[in-house]
Design an enzyme around this catalytic site. Structure first.
Site, mmCIF file in Angstrom:
data_model
loop_
_atom_site.group_PDB
_atom_site.id
_atom_site.type_symbol
_atom_site.label_atom_id
_atom_site.label_comp_id
_atom_site.label_asym_id
_atom_site.label_seq_id
_atom_site.Cartn_x
_atom_site.Cartn_y
_atom_site.Cartn_z
ATOM 1 N N LEU A 277 0.879 -1.163 0.000
ATOM 2 C CA LEU A 277 0.000 0.000 0.000
ATOM 3 C C LEU A 277 0.922 1.219 0.000
ATOM 4 C CD1 LEU A 277 -2.782 -0.896 2.644
ATOM 5 C CD2 LEU A 277 -2.993 -0.845 0.153
ATOM 6 N N ASP A 278 0.490 2.290 -0.633
ATOM 7 C CA ASP A 278 1.325 3.491 -0.705
ATOM 8 C C ASP A 278 1.520 4.113 0.680
ATOM 9 O OD1 ASP A 278 1.482 3.214 -3.438
ATOM 10 O OD2 ASP A 278 -0.217 4.537 -3.830
ATOM 11 N N TYR A 279 2.512 4.977 0.764
ATOM 12 C CA TYR A 279 2.859 5.684 2.010
ATOM 13 C C TYR A 279 1.625 6.362 2.628
ATOM 14 C CZ TYR A 279 5.385 9.085 4.931
ATOM 15 O OH TYR A 279 5.853 9.837 5.963
#
Ligand code: URA
Length: 240
Positions: A100-102
């Site tokens: 999952l992105d930051y």
């Protein structure tokens, strides 16, 4: 019964290929006896030594976390940002299943079981993943239809997605919707939204299959039940 080189590699001593060399070089003992045959199978309770040092067989562990925003899914970070793995104090060498992105929160599975992870993220298998998406524009009916049919991104067509509009805020030009996708390509949701010229302003993964994190605050986690692990594998393989 498992192959000796697989057990050595799974213990983290070395890679499977190096484990094979160690066996061939006569540096591995099983229950005190040197073993040089690569196909050798070992069972639970067998004592394995590499260069006279006992190896510990790692238990397989499976966690689900509500990933907090501002955390990263790589194991280390050159900018010293918080990693998701650092949030779970366990001795096993776990890693996140997919990314999952930051700035994305929500359902994230972490494990030390590479085979399980491959089943969950392999492009051949399709597990539905639902995201709670907020964008900086009003999603039009024809754009929803396009997402539901498939969008041509630079890495090919997306599989048909499901869209459920939750709120259209015409005053502030925002749309909140649930998007269910069957793949897990890099930045897929953001790229699907950008295809129409919008930006994602908030992204939360609500579920992977039946797995949700409504009962967990961001950063909290729990062990998966053995039945949940089985059901996730089954669900992924059914979606072939
Ligand atoms: N799609 C994205 O764009 N980002 C995520 O973190 C997950 C899915």
């Amino acid at each position: 019964m498992e192959r000796l080189q697989k057990v050595i590699a799974a213990s983290g001593v070395t890679s499977r290929r190096k484990a094979e060399s160690l066996i061939l070089e006569g540096r591995v003992r099983v229950n005190g006896e040197i073993v040089t045959e690569l196909g050798t199978k070992v069972k639970k309770g067998d004592q394995i030594e590499v260069d006279n040092v006992h190896i510990q067989r790692e238990n397989k562990v499976y966690y689900v976390m509500n990933k907090p925003k501002r955390s990263i899914c790589t194991l280390t970070d050159e900018f010293d940002r918080k990693t998701v793995v650092s949030l779970i104090p366990c001795v096993e060498r776990i890693f996140p299943v997919g990314r999952l992105d930051y700035d994305t929160s929500g359902v994230l599975i972490l494990t030390n079981d590479g085979e399980f992870a491959n089943t969950i993220i392999h492009p051949r298998y399709h597990l539905p993943k639902t995201y709670d998406v907020l964008i900086d524009g009003i999603l039009k009916p024809e754009q929803i239809k396009e997402m539901e049919k498939g969008i041509l991104l630079e890495d090919g067509m997306t599989l048909p997605a499901k869209v459920r509009i939750r709120k259209k805020d015409f005053e502030h030009k925002k749309t909140k919707f649930d998007l269910t996708i069957m793949e897990g390509r890099n930045h897929q949701v953001k790229r699907m939204v950008e295809h129409f010229g919008y930006q994602v302003t908030s992204l939360h993964r609500k579920s992977i299959g039946f797995l949700k994190v409504e009962d967990l605050s961001q950063g909290d986690y729990r062990l998966l039940k053995p039945q949940e692990v089985k059901d996730l594998k089954k669900l992924a393989m059914e979606g072939k």
